[in-house]
Design a protein around this motif. Structure first.
Motif, PDB file in Angstrom:
ATOM      1  N   ALA A  62       0.356  -1.199   0.065  1.00  0.00           N
ATOM      2  CA  ALA A  62      -0.359  -0.326   0.203  1.00  0.00           C
ATOM      3  C   ALA A  62       0.431   1.255   0.047  1.00  0.00           C
ATOM      4  O   ALA A  62       1.843   1.067   0.282  1.00  0.00           O
ATOM      5  N   ASP A  63       0.142   1.758  -0.563  1.00  0.00           N
ATOM      6  CA  ASP A  63       1.036   3.471  -1.034  1.00  0.00           C
ATOM      7  C   ASP A  63       0.291   4.917   0.535  1.00  0.00           C
ATOM      8  O   ASP A  63      -0.479   4.612  -0.421  1.00  0.00           O
ATOM      9  N   VAL A  64       0.514   4.561   1.486  1.00  0.00           N
ATOM     10  CA  VAL A  64      -0.445   5.593   2.112  1.00  0.00           C
ATOM     11  C   VAL A  64      -1.444   6.880   2.201  1.00  0.00           C
ATOM     12  O   VAL A  64      -1.473   7.236   2.710  1.00  0.00           O
ATOM     13  N   THR A  65      -0.500   7.658   0.801  1.00  0.00           N
ATOM     14  CA  THR A  65      -0.770   8.719   0.304  1.00  0.00           C
ATOM     15  C   THR A  65      -1.833   8.343  -0.264  1.00  0.00           C
ATOM     16  O   THR A  65      -2.216  10.057  -0.694  1.00  0.00           O
ATOM     17  N   VAL A  66      -2.066   7.782  -0.866  1.00  0.00           N
ATOM     18  CA  VAL A  66      -3.585   7.539  -1.856  1.00  0.00           C
ATOM     19  C   VAL A  66      -4.530   6.780  -0.987  1.00  0.00           C
ATOM     20  O   VAL A  66      -4.520   6.213  -0.038  1.00  0.00           O
ATOM     21  N   GLU A  67      -5.859   8.006  -0.850  1.00  0.00           N
ATOM     22  CA  GLU A  67      -6.335   6.989   0.148  1.00  0.00           C
ATOM     23  C   GLU A  67      -7.291   5.969  -0.394  1.00  0.00           C
ATOM     24  O   GLU A  67      -7.947   5.731   0.882  1.00  0.00           O
ATOM     25  N   GLU A  68      -7.672   5.438  -2.035  1.00  0.00           N
ATOM     26  CA  GLU A  68      -7.885   4.181  -1.313  1.00  0.00           C
ATOM     27  C   GLU A  68      -7.068   3.067  -1.149  1.00  0.00           C
ATOM     28  O   GLU A  68      -7.812   2.653  -0.623  1.00  0.00           O
ATOM     29  N   ASP A  69      -5.798   3.440  -0.907  1.00  0.00           N
ATOM     30  CA  ASP A  69      -5.073   2.972  -0.430  1.00  0.00           C
ATOM     31  C   ASP A  69      -5.277   2.297   0.991  1.00  0.00           C
ATOM     32  O   ASP A  69      -5.528   0.782   1.795  1.00  0.00           O
ATOM     33  N   ALA A  70      -5.428   3.270   1.950  1.00  0.00           N
ATOM     34  CA  ALA A  70      -5.670   3.648   3.503  1.00  0.00           C
ATOM     35  C   ALA A  70      -6.892   3.187   3.381  1.00  0.00           C
ATOM     36  O   ALA A  70      -7.110   1.711   4.449  1.00  0.00           O
ATOM     37  N   ALA A  71      -7.813   3.288   3.135  1.00  0.00           N
ATOM     38  CA  ALA A  71      -9.029   2.197   2.915  1.00  0.00           C
ATOM     39  C   ALA A  71      -8.555   0.824   2.612  1.00  0.00           C
ATOM     40  O   ALA A  71      -9.631   0.419   3.307  1.00  0.00           O
ATOM     41  N   ARG A  72      -8.295   0.580   1.202  1.00  0.00           N
ATOM     42  CA  ARG A  72      -7.903  -0.669   1.847  1.00  0.00           C
ATOM     43  C   ARG A  72      -7.205  -1.795   3.067  1.00  0.00           C
ATOM     44  O   ARG A  72      -7.588  -3.031   2.494  1.00  0.00           O
ATOM     45  N   LEU A  73      -6.242  -0.846   3.760  1.00  0.00           N
ATOM     46  CA  LEU A  73      -5.486  -1.210   4.308  1.00  0.00           C
ATOM     47  C   LEU A  73      -6.646  -1.592   5.706  1.00  0.00           C
ATOM     48  O   LEU A  73      -6.142  -2.904   6.488  1.00  0.00           O
ATOM     49  N   VAL A  74      -7.455  -0.639   5.924  1.00  0.00           N
ATOM     50  CA  VAL A  74      -8.123  -1.237   6.832  1.00  0.00           C
ATOM     51  C   VAL A  74      -9.514  -2.262   6.473  1.00  0.00           C
ATOM     52  O   VAL A  74      -9.509  -3.098   7.378  1.00  0.00           O
ATOM     53  N   GLN A  75     -10.039  -2.346   5.200  1.00  0.00           N
ATOM     54  CA  GLN A  75     -10.301  -3.126   5.151  1.00  0.00           C
ATOM     55  C   GLN A  75      -9.807  -4.700   4.911  1.00  0.00           C
ATOM     56  O   GLN A  75     -10.723  -5.777   5.195  1.00  0.00           O
ATOM     57  N   ALA A  76      -8.370  -5.071   4.493  1.00  0.00           N
ATOM     58  CA  ALA A  76      -7.851  -5.592   4.902  1.00  0.00           C
ATOM     59  C   ALA A  76      -7.601  -6.239   6.258  1.00  0.00           C
ATOM     60  O   ALA A  76      -8.291  -7.645   6.838  1.00  0.00           O
ATOM     61  N   ALA A  77      -7.751  -5.605   7.448  1.00  0.00           N
ATOM     62  CA  ALA A  77      -7.962  -6.240   8.691  1.00  0.00           C
ATOM     63  C   ALA A  77      -8.741  -6.454   8.664  1.00  0.00           C
ATOM     64  O   ALA A  77      -9.520  -7.696   9.615  1.00  0.00           O
ATOM     65  N   ILE A  78     -10.545  -6.120   8.493  1.00  0.00           N
ATOM     66  CA  ILE A  78     -11.044  -6.615   8.567  1.00  0.00           C
ATOM     67  C   ILE A  78     -11.532  -8.398   8.089  1.00  0.00           C
ATOM     68  O   ILE A  78     -12.083  -8.816   8.679  1.00  0.00           O
ATOM     69  N   ASP A  79     -11.399  -7.965   6.751  1.00  0.00           N
ATOM     70  CA  ASP A  79     -11.655  -9.636   5.938  1.00  0.00           C
ATOM     71  C   ASP A  79     -10.574  -9.968   6.463  1.00  0.00           C
ATOM     72  O   ASP A  79     -11.154 -11.271   6.741  1.00  0.00           O
ATOM     73  N   GLU A  80      -9.444 -10.287   6.989  1.00  0.00           N
ATOM     74  CA  GLU A  80      -8.717 -11.369   7.551  1.00  0.00           C
ATOM     75  C   GLU A  80      -8.828 -11.627   9.000  1.00  0.00           C
ATOM     76  O   GLU A  80      -8.697 -12.612   9.321  1.00  0.00           O
ATOM     77  N   PHE A  81      -8.888 -10.181   9.888  1.00  0.00           N
ATOM     78  CA  PHE A  81      -9.492 -10.576  10.732  1.00  0.00           C
ATOM     79  C   PHE A  81     -10.353 -10.503  11.563  1.00  0.00           C
ATOM     80  O   PHE A  81     -10.161 -10.888  13.167  1.00  0.00           O
ATOM     81  N   SER A 118      -1.242  11.428   4.580  1.00  0.00           N
ATOM     82  CA  SER A 118      -1.565   9.583   5.359  1.00  0.00           C
ATOM     83  C   SER A 118      -1.771   9.345   5.796  1.00  0.00           C
ATOM     84  O   SER A 118      -2.403   8.409   6.205  1.00  0.00           O
ATOM     85  N   VAL A 119      -1.714   9.847   7.550  1.00  0.00           N
ATOM     86  CA  VAL A 119      -2.088  10.381   8.289  1.00  0.00           C
ATOM     87  C   VAL A 119      -3.403  10.923   8.252  1.00  0.00           C
ATOM     88  O   VAL A 119      -4.579   9.862   8.855  1.00  0.00           O
ATOM     89  N   PHE A 120      -4.265  11.736   8.004  1.00  0.00           N
ATOM     90  CA  PHE A 120      -5.052  11.843   8.055  1.00  0.00           C
ATOM     91  C   PHE A 120      -6.055  10.702   7.395  1.00  0.00           C
ATOM     92  O   PHE A 120      -7.403  10.905   7.559  1.00  0.00           O
ATOM     93  N   TYR A 121      -5.465  10.295   5.748  1.00  0.00           N
ATOM     94  CA  TYR A 121      -5.979   9.256   4.842  1.00  0.00           C
ATOM     95  C   TYR A 121      -6.648   7.718   6.060  1.00  0.00           C
ATOM     96  O   TYR A 121      -7.630   7.386   5.953  1.00  0.00           O
ATOM     97  N   GLY A 122      -5.196   8.028   7.299  1.00  0.00           N
ATOM     98  CA  GLY A 122      -5.674   6.431   8.028  1.00  0.00           C
ATOM     99  C   GLY A 122      -6.577   7.518   8.668  1.00  0.00           C
ATOM    100  O   GLY A 122      -7.105   6.060   9.054  1.00  0.00           O
ATOM    101  N   LEU A 123      -6.427   7.717   9.621  1.00  0.00           N
ATOM    102  CA  LEU A 123      -6.957   8.422  10.406  1.00  0.00           C
ATOM    103  C   LEU A 123      -9.104   8.405  10.369  1.00  0.00           C
ATOM    104  O   LEU A 123      -9.511   8.116  10.192  1.00  0.00           O
ATOM    105  N   LYS A 124      -9.415   8.420   8.622  1.00  0.00           N
ATOM    106  CA  LYS A 124     -10.477   8.674   8.069  1.00  0.00           C
ATOM    107  C   LYS A 124     -11.009   7.153   8.054  1.00  0.00           C
ATOM    108  O   LYS A 124     -12.479   7.434   8.397  1.00  0.00           O
TER     109      LYS A 124
END
Length: 252
Positions: A62-81, A118-124
């Protein structure tokens, strides 16, 4: 009992340096860890090593400067765990060097993107997921330059100050909902980024160490111990704070 049993924590920049140390510490204390970074080879290696040691970890490129990647990371956590309980937003870098009039527009924007946006996208995306899981904590790495200034790296300083402000605003927005948000104020740490910038030469390293009252830079595991505390329920009364682990540099 390990502090993070049944907890799921997302770590950005988790393939090296402080991010890796925090991910390893959390996994050792029972957390399932989702690592997000651009270097797939390094990320896969770190996740594999954590699993080989009996921990739970997955790496998501993931490139966390990209909003879609920040969202995908969170979804990956939910999907995996199945949930997300915490996050350490640790991606950073320096692009603009020199006096302010000499900083290019591209370097200015690059520093804001990697250190603040990147932090803003993460928190969002992290905050709603953590809220849905019943509460938890987010820790943003602001560095000591998030609360002090220094010449020739103004874009980085501005971005890291923004991280502290963003942290405080998000903390107040979520204080009554059981989600804590804090900023980590780190000093010189022996990481790949440090080695490429201020510590690129023995003279540069010595100069940084001379600025630190304790006379040395930190090791990543020292940062990881403090970060783990701030992400754990043991720090449940701490939110909206910029907390220093910096060898005393911000006390001067």
């Amino acid at each position: 009992m390990p502090r993070f049993t049944d907890k799921v924590v997302l770590v950005t920049g988790g393939n090296s340096g402080m991010g890796r140390a925090v991910a390893e510490r959390l996994a050792a204390e029972g957390a399932a860890v989702v690592l997000g970074a651009r270097r797939k080879d390094l990320g896969d290696q770190v996740a594999a090593e954590i699993r080989a040691g009996g921990g739970r970890a997955v790496f998501v490129p993931a490139d966390v400067t990209v909003e879609e990647d920040a969202a995908r990371l969170v979804q990956a956590a939910i999907d995996e765990f199945g949930r997300l309980d915490g996050a350490f937003n640790n991606v950073g870098g320096m692009n603009g060097f020199g006096p302010v009039p000499e900083i290019s527009d591209s370097a200015w924007r690059a520093d804001l993107d990697v250190n603040l946006t990147s932090v803003f996208y993460g928190l969002k995306y992290q905050l709603p997921a953590i809220l849905a899981a019943g509460g938890g904590a987010v820790l943003n790495n602001a560095s000591n330059l998030g609360v002090t200034g220094t010449p020739t790296v103004a874009p980085y300083v501005a971005a890291k100050h923004g991280v502290v402000g963003l942290t405080r605003a998000a903390a107040l927005e979520n204080a009554g909902a059981g989600v804590r948000v804090n900023a980590l104020v780190t000093g010189g740490v022996d990481t790949p980024l440090f080695a490429q910038t201020m510590g690129a030469t023995p003279e540069g390293r010595a100069q940084v160490e001379a600025m630190l009252p304790v006379g040395r830079i930190a090791q990543p595991d020292e940062i990881a111990a403090f970060a783990a505390f701030l992400l754990s329920d043991e720090s449940r009364f701490i939110t909206g704070a910029a907390l220093a682990i910096d060898g005393g540099i911000t006390a001067q």
